[in-house]
Design a protein around this motif. Structure first.
Motif, short mmCIF file in Angstrom:
data_model
loop_
_atom_site.label_atom_id
_atom_site.label_comp_id
_atom_site.label_asym_id
_atom_site.label_seq_id
_atom_site.Cartn_x
_atom_site.Cartn_y
_atom_site.Cartn_z
N VAL A 142 1.59 -0.96 -1.20
CA VAL A 142 2.45 -1.60 -1.64
C VAL A 142 2.80 -1.91 0.23
CG1 VAL A 142 4.74 0.21 -1.47
CG2 VAL A 142 3.36 0.92 -3.05
N GLY A 143 4.11 -2.61 0.02
CA GLY A 143 4.13 -3.66 1.39
C GLY A 143 4.06 -4.56 1.39
N LEU A 144 4.55 -5.16 2.88
CA LEU A 144 4.53 -6.67 3.79
C LEU A 144 3.07 -7.03 3.21
CD1 LEU A 144 6.61 -6.82 6.44
CD2 LEU A 144 7.76 -7.81 4.58
N HIS A 145 3.24 -8.77 2.47
CA HIS A 145 1.73 -9.00 2.86
C HIS A 145 1.31 -9.86 4.01
CE1 HIS A 145 -1.20 -12.17 1.97
NE2 HIS A 145 -0.99 -11.48 0.66
N PRO A 146 0.44 -9.52 4.59
CA PRO A 146 0.56 -9.94 6.06
C PRO A 146 0.47 -11.42 6.36
CG PRO A 146 -1.50 -9.37 5.36
CD PRO A 146 -0.53 -8.83 4.57
N MET A 147 0.58 -12.31 5.40
CA MET A 147 0.90 -13.89 6.00
C MET A 147 1.75 -14.13 4.77
SD MET A 147 -1.69 -14.23 7.81
CE MET A 147 -1.54 -16.04 7.49
N VAL A 148 2.71 -13.26 4.59
CA VAL A 148 4.00 -13.73 4.61
C VAL A 148 4.98 -12.78 4.92
CG1 VAL A 148 5.59 -14.64 2.08
CG2 VAL A 148 2.85 -14.81 2.26
N SER A 149 6.08 -13.18 5.99
CA SER A 149 6.27 -12.42 6.45
C SER A 149 7.84 -11.73 5.66
CB SER A 149 7.18 -12.69 7.76
OG SER A 149 8.56 -14.01 7.42
N ASN A 150 7.69 -12.08 4.57
CA ASN A 150 9.29 -11.50 3.73
C ASN A 150 8.81 -11.32 2.12
OD1 ASN A 150 10.20 -14.45 3.57
ND2 ASN A 150 11.86 -14.48 2.73
N MET A 151 8.17 -11.51 1.94
CA MET A 151 7.42 -10.57 1.02
C MET A 151 6.44 -9.04 1.02
SD MET A 151 5.38 -13.04 -1.72
CE MET A 151 3.87 -12.36 -1.16
N TYR A 152 6.93 -8.80 0.48
CA TYR A 152 7.05 -7.05 -0.49
C TYR A 152 6.01 -7.00 -1.70
CZ TYR A 152 9.74 -5.20 3.31
OH TYR A 152 10.44 -4.67 4.98
N LEU A 153 4.68 -6.52 -1.45
CA LEU A 153 4.62 -6.52 -2.91
C LEU A 153 4.42 -5.14 -3.00
CD1 LEU A 153 0.98 -8.42 -2.22
CD2 LEU A 153 2.42 -8.95 -3.41
N VAL A 154 4.56 -4.68 -4.45
CA VAL A 154 4.98 -3.40 -4.89
C VAL A 154 4.32 -3.39 -6.79
CG1 VAL A 154 5.88 -1.31 -5.41
CG2 VAL A 154 6.86 -3.08 -4.37
N THR A 155 2.79 -3.27 -6.90
CA THR A 155 1.85 -3.48 -7.78
C THR A 155 0.93 -2.40 -7.47
OG1 THR A 155 1.07 -5.56 -8.72
CG2 THR A 155 0.90 -5.45 -7.46
N GLY A 156 0.04 -2.21 -8.93
CA GLY A 156 -1.08 -2.16 -8.96
C GLY A 156 -0.97 0.06 -8.78
N PHE A 157 -0.55 -0.23 -9.59
CA PHE A 157 -0.12 1.42 -9.75
C PHE A 157 -1.11 2.17 -11.06
CE2 PHE A 157 4.27 0.27 -7.93
CZ PHE A 157 4.57 1.32 -7.52
N SER A 158 -2.19 1.07 -11.80
CA SER A 158 -3.18 1.85 -12.41
C SER A 158 -2.88 2.78 -13.32
CB SER A 158 -4.46 2.04 -12.29
OG SER A 158 -4.49 1.16 -10.74
N GLY A 159 -1.38 2.67 -13.84
CA GLY A 159 -1.19 3.41 -14.97
C GLY A 159 -0.11 5.07 -14.60
N HIS A 160 0.24 5.38 -12.97
CA HIS A 160 1.87 6.23 -12.83
C HIS A 160 2.25 5.75 -11.80
CE1 HIS A 160 -2.90 5.89 -10.26
NE2 HIS A 160 -1.23 6.04 -9.05
N GLY A 161 2.74 4.31 -12.49
CA GLY A 161 3.45 3.85 -11.87
C GLY A 161 5.08 4.56 -12.26
N ILE A 162 5.33 4.77 -13.79
CA ILE A 162 6.49 5.13 -13.43
C ILE A 162 6.44 6.60 -13.65
CG2 ILE A 162 5.01 6.79 -15.92
CD1 ILE A 162 8.33 4.96 -17.10
N GLN A 163 5.67 7.58 -13.50
CA GLN A 163 6.17 8.59 -12.33
C GLN A 163 6.85 8.59 -11.30
OE1 GLN A 163 2.98 10.97 -12.14
NE2 GLN A 163 1.89 9.87 -13.40
N GLN A 164 6.32 7.53 -10.44
CA GLN A 164 6.59 7.41 -8.76
C GLN A 164 6.92 6.10 -8.71
OE1 GLN A 164 2.01 6.74 -7.06
NE2 GLN A 164 1.48 8.41 -7.99
#
Length: 563
Positions: free
Chosen positions: A499-521
């Motif tokens: 979760v958060g900004l990619h260090p090399m792309v100043s305006n792109m947030y990544l929100v991924t990789g919850f590995s099965g608990h994304g629905i609750q978070q």
């Protein structure tokens, strides 16, 4: 719930707030970010990047005419031609439309907002009704573009608009508005605080609070005659069982959860048998039972209620597929490493609609919440394809998981929590007709093919059934009722969210990789991204440890309680 920044219904009063909010977001997307990982540039560059007012060249005018001629030959997409040249003129255009609506000078026109509706319009006093009076315009510009309209993307959109209201334009691009293969609606819908990392516990605590208040917080203004949203939250708890080998980890998790205010009870094998007579405790040393704010809910109901509320606040949904994202390198923002690298700033995305037409959307900030396919989206901008820092891919891939529904008329009653065996097999009740849901993650060397969502029923008969029948003897007499499969956005690095900004792309947030608990978070993460975008830092739950930087420096943050 956090209160809105400005709650005036008068568009004349909202004008100054709207413009200032947009300029603030523009500045943050180019020169800001979270504390400790901000990539700054001067204000002149920020305003120049965001507010360019260049007149079209003769070549551009000719190209525009060709594009208009081509457009006339294509099937209609339901969107009118967008005439605004840049985000600032679009802002004042929308404000002008609001003023005309307020004065009763505008005419009604249909609008494609992705609204979830039962056929009844909101009253003219609601923001959705005011929005419906505007022309049906393709959103060629927006402040925040969200790629992925599942529960994560929709939660982010909702929290952004709930806070900023008309001060922010938010567009969500979702490939399939039916959500037939979306991980959200194919999940079991569980929510628990039984994690080993504080951030995960806090996210689920907020999720449970939201579920308990969903009938209030997701009610749409002007639809008081409709029943309040009902997400079917069943707070029957989780029961996590541990063998001798897992006892120490269970006790450590329990201690952390108690310190963080979770209502848990640690039960020995003997006490488990007294509490749940239907449970076979052979091989079980202890178990932790969640007494409050744990259980399950209806994922479809939550998604639809959240989406309907987001649309009523002004979020626009576009059904299409993002096929490219383009921008430019910022010459005065350089990262030193093995080689010098310029930080990128993305400007626009290409969206392919269902009729084959491709449209552009310019944005100030993009949030990639594409689930298991976020890694593929990142490659569009060179992440995982470049050199040095950009050579490191987003370590997220799809993993297929099966869910089986079976009928067991003599199975556990209403006191049965969602129960997790020491080997990872789980089950829970589904309604009141003797139905249960169950599943289990396969061993790493037996991961199923992810090319489709076909279900392997042999896995149920050979692996899952023997396990749950051993733990609950009444499950020896059951009948498989139905089954389906869905995808985990599996983080192969440490099974935790990124979760958060990619260090090399100043305006792109990544929100991924919850590995099965994304629905609750999803609800907590949606609020966190809202804070990062609007405030420049996390205010409620600090998710800086979930940043992509940990992948770059090979510092995993393992979650020990993955199901």
């Amino acid at each position: 719930m956090p209160s809105a920044l400005y709650n005036s219904m008068n568009p004349l009063c909202n004008t100054r707030h709207s413009v200032l909010t947009k300029l603030n977001v523009a500045y943050r997307c180019i020169g800001g970010g979270l504390k400790g990982q901000q990539q700054r540039c001067n204000l002149t560059l920020s305003l120049r990047t965001y507010c360019q007012h260049k007149p079209p060249t003769p070549h551009q005018q000719t190209k525009d005419q060709v594009d208009r001629n081509d457009q006339e030959k294509r099937p209609s997409s339901g969107y009118a031609k967008q005439d605004y040249g840049n985000p600032i003129s679009r802002t004042f255009g929308i404000i002008s439309s609001d003023v005309r609506n307020f004065l009763g000078l505008a005419t009604d026109a249909p609008v494609n907002t992705g609204q979830v509706s039962d056929g009844n319009d909101a009253s003219s006093g609601s923001s959705l009704a005011r929005h419906n009076k505007r022309e049906n315009i393709w959103p060629a510009h927006c402040d925040v573009l969200i790629v992925g309209g599942g529960i994560i993307g929709t939660s982010i959109a909702y929290h952004l608009k709930e806070k900023a209201l008309d001060g922010l334009n938010v567009v969500v691009v979702e490939q399939d508005n039916t959500y037939k293969q979306a991980s959200t609606v194919l999940s079991v819908g569980g929510i628990r605080q039984q994690f080993s990392i504080p951030e995960n516990i806090l996210l689920s605590q907020y999720g449970a609070e939201f579920l308990r208040h969903a009938h209030q917080w997701l009610a749409v203004e002007g639809q008081q005659h409709q029943p309040p949203p009902d997400v079917q939250f069943k707070p029957h708890g989780y029961l996590t069982l541990a063998s001798h080998n897992g006892l120490q980890q269970l006790q450590q998790n329990y201690q952390l959860q108690r310190e963080m205010g979770c209502h848990m009870e640690l039960l020995s094998g003997h006490h488990l048998k007294d509490r749940f007579p239907w449970l076979n405790t052979d091989g079980v040393e202890a178990g932790v039972l969640g007494l409050q704010d744990e259980g399950w809910f209806d994922p479809w109901a939550l998604l639809m209620s959240l989406k309907q509320k987001a649309v009523s606040l002004g979020v626009e949904y576009v059904e299409g597929k993002v096929t490219a994202m383009e921008g430019e390198s910022l010459d005065d923002m350089v990262v030193e490493g093995k080689a010098r690298a310029n930080i990128k700033n993305l400007r626009h995305a290409k969206v392919q609609l269902s009729n084959g037409e491709t449209r552009d959307i310019k944005f100030a900030i993009v949030v990639v919440a594409a689930g298991a396919w976020t890694g593929q989206m990142a490659r569009m901008v060179g992440i995982g394809e470049g050199t040095d820092i950009m050579s490191v891919p987003v370590p997220v891939e799809p993993r297929k998981r099966y869910v089986y529904c079976f009928h067991a008329p003599e199975g556990p009653g209403l006191d049965a929590p969602l129960t997790i065996d020491p080997n990872g097999t789980y089950f829970r009740r589904e309604g009141l007709r003797g139905l249960y849901l169950c599943g289990q993650s396969p061993p790493p060397d037996q991961e199923p093919d992810t090319q489709d969502l076909q279900v392997d029923e042999d896995f149920f008969y050979n692996v899952v059934w023997p396990s749950i029948a051993n733990r609950v003897p009444s499950f020896n007499e059951l009948k498989l009722h139905s089954s389906w499969a869905g995808y985990y956005d599996y983080n192969t690095f440490d099974q935790n969210a990124i979760v958060g900004l990619h260090p090399m792309v100043s305006n792109m947030y990544l929100v991924t990789g919850f590995s099965g608990h994304g629905i609750q978070q999803a609800l907590g993460v949606g609020r966190a991204i809202m804070e990062a975008v609007l405030e420049g830092e996390y205010k409620t739950i600090n998710l800086e440890r979930f940043a992509f930087e940990r992948v770059l420096i090979d510092d995993p943050l393992y979650e020990e309680n993955i199901i």
